[in-house]
Design an enzyme around this catalytic site. Structure first.
Site, PDB file in Angstrom:
ATOM      1  N   GLU A  37      13.723  37.817 -18.255  1.00 14.82           N
ATOM      2  CA  GLU A  37      14.472  37.231 -17.138  1.00 14.82           C
ATOM      3  C   GLU A  37      15.222  38.289 -16.342  1.00 14.82           C
ATOM      4  OE1 GLU A  37      14.128  34.411 -15.951  1.00 14.82           O
ATOM      5  OE2 GLU A  37      13.137  33.297 -17.552  1.00 14.82           O
ATOM      6  N   CYS A 193       4.609  25.937  -3.776  1.00 18.92           N
ATOM      7  CA  CYS A 193       5.623  25.642  -2.749  1.00 18.92           C
ATOM      8  C   CYS A 193       6.309  26.940  -2.327  1.00 18.92           C
ATOM      9  CB  CYS A 193       6.636  24.640  -3.296  1.00 18.92           C
ATOM     10  SG  CYS A 193       7.657  23.866  -2.020  1.00 18.92           S
ATOM     11  N   CYS A 200       0.266  22.954   0.182  1.00 21.33           N
ATOM     12  CA  CYS A 200       0.530  21.532  -0.039  1.00 21.33           C
ATOM     13  C   CYS A 200      -0.668  20.754  -0.604  1.00 21.33           C
ATOM     14  CB  CYS A 200       1.045  20.895   1.240  1.00 21.33           C
ATOM     15  SG  CYS A 200       2.630  21.576   1.789  1.00 21.33           S
ATOM     16  N   CYS A 203      -0.574  20.647  -4.274  1.00 18.08           N
ATOM     17  CA  CYS A 203       0.713  20.290  -4.889  1.00 18.08           C
ATOM     18  C   CYS A 203       0.667  18.930  -5.575  1.00 18.08           C
ATOM     19  CB  CYS A 203       1.804  20.279  -3.823  1.00 18.08           C
ATOM     20  SG  CYS A 203       3.430  19.892  -4.481  1.00 18.08           S
ATOM     21  N   CYS A 209       6.633  13.997  -1.446  1.00 14.78           N
ATOM     22  CA  CYS A 209       7.466  15.087  -0.916  1.00 14.78           C
ATOM     23  C   CYS A 209       8.116  14.673   0.402  1.00 14.78           C
ATOM     24  CB  CYS A 209       6.618  16.342  -0.716  1.00 14.78           C
ATOM     25  SG  CYS A 209       7.531  17.723   0.009  1.00 14.78           S
TER      26      CYS A 209
END
Length: 301
Positions: A37, A193, A200, A203, A209
């Site tokens: 991370e 995204c 899209c 997605c 959405c």
DNA sequence: ATCCGGTTCC
DNA sequence: GGAACGGGAT
């Protein structure tokens, strides 16, 4: 029968489409996840992969890194960028040894108190390493939630408390499912995204959405002002650090003087490296990576 | 609000 | 050459 929730749709998609990243394997330690991370802050996955493997091969537990020098951490960081992260990660390892007996702590407030661990990283470790239910909000998640739920183009430059709340409301009640959903939101923002050219048609939540429904309105102004690099102190710091990284011990300042012609800027960059704990002076004439050799130089014979 | 890297793509 | 990339610390 009720419709699948937003989190369920994205989680199902994630289970079918997630990239095969090594820190997502089931037996990955909390330390390894924390290291991933920190490395992933500001840095693309493809560049982190080899650095993460090498780092953990050398320092498989926090105590191992804590026992080594900042200089070695800076060298292992290589060209990942923002080398202050290397020093902070070592400071973080020291804090984990001193405060938590060498084990990465599980509580959010304990994670937040560690050097180099902010609101995003603390929640990411709590969720992905310990399976806790916390909203994990980076810019990818913020964008996904702003678009799909609020129907807004994008959030501002920083994560707001409201973004945490909006994301938390999407999480399943069960902790493991919530952690999975958080990973899925991040993946969706990273590969589908995206900021500029969202995919899209690929997605899993295209049908629900709000942003799609409202015609995908563009952000009002420039989301972020451009960040230059050439000619900045950051470039000079990079050049100075490259010389010091290659050297085995103290480097005479005359050699550092050659990396940049502007004396004022070069001196400012070097002073900044010292302030940040990356570099330390040795005597009157030389500099080295912090801790790169004996604390007190040996006297001349 | 600003500073802080380095690579890749345009 | 220049922009995109984007979390933490101050």
């Amino acid at each position: 029968m009720s419709e699948p929730t937003f989190a369920t749709l994205v989680s199902r998609w994630y289970e079918e489409n997630a990239r095969d990243l090594p820190w997502r394997k089931p037996d990955t330690t909390a330390w390894a996840i924390l290291v991933s991370e920190v490395m992933l802050q500001q840095t693309p996955v493809v560049r982190v992969l080899p650095a993460w493997e090498a780092w953990l091969a050398r320092w498989p537990v926090p105590a191992a890194l804590a026992a080594d020098t900042p200089a070695e951490a800076i060298r292992m960081w290589g060209r990942l960028g923002y080398p202050r992260r290397a020093v902070r990660l070592r400071d973080c390892a020291v804090a984990i040894v001193e405060r938590h007996g060498g084990e990465v702590p599980e509580k959010l407030d304990q994670l937040l108190a560690l050097p180099g661990v902010g609101t995003y990283t603390a929640r990411a470790v709590a969720a992905f390493a310990f399976g806790q239910r916390h909203p994990v909000v980076d810019t990818n998640v913020r964008r996904v939630v702003c678009r799909a739920i609020a129907g807004e183009p994008d959030a501002g430059p920083a994560t707001r408390p409201a973004d945490l709340v909006a994301t938390e409301e999407l999480l399943p009640a069960e902790p493991a499912a919530a952690a999975l959903a958080s990973a899925a939101f991040m993946e969706l923002g990273a590969v589908v995204c995206t900021a500029r050219s969202p995919r899209c048609p690929a997605c899993p939540v295209e049908r629900v959405c709000a942003w799609r429904a409202s015609g995908q309105v563009a952000p009002a102004g420039p989301t972020r002002r451009p960040q230059r690099y050439a000619g900045t102190d950051r470039q000079v710091r990079g050049l100075l650090l490259a010389v010091l990284r290659e050297a085995t011990g103290p480097v005479p300042h005359q050699r550092l003087d050659q990396v940049w012609t502007d004396d004022v800027q070069r001196a400012r960059a070097l002073a900044g490296l010292v302030t940040d704990g990356l570099v330390e002076p040795v005597g009157e004439e030389s500099f080295r990576l912090t801790g790169d050799g004996p604390a007190v130089p040996l006297p001349h014979p």
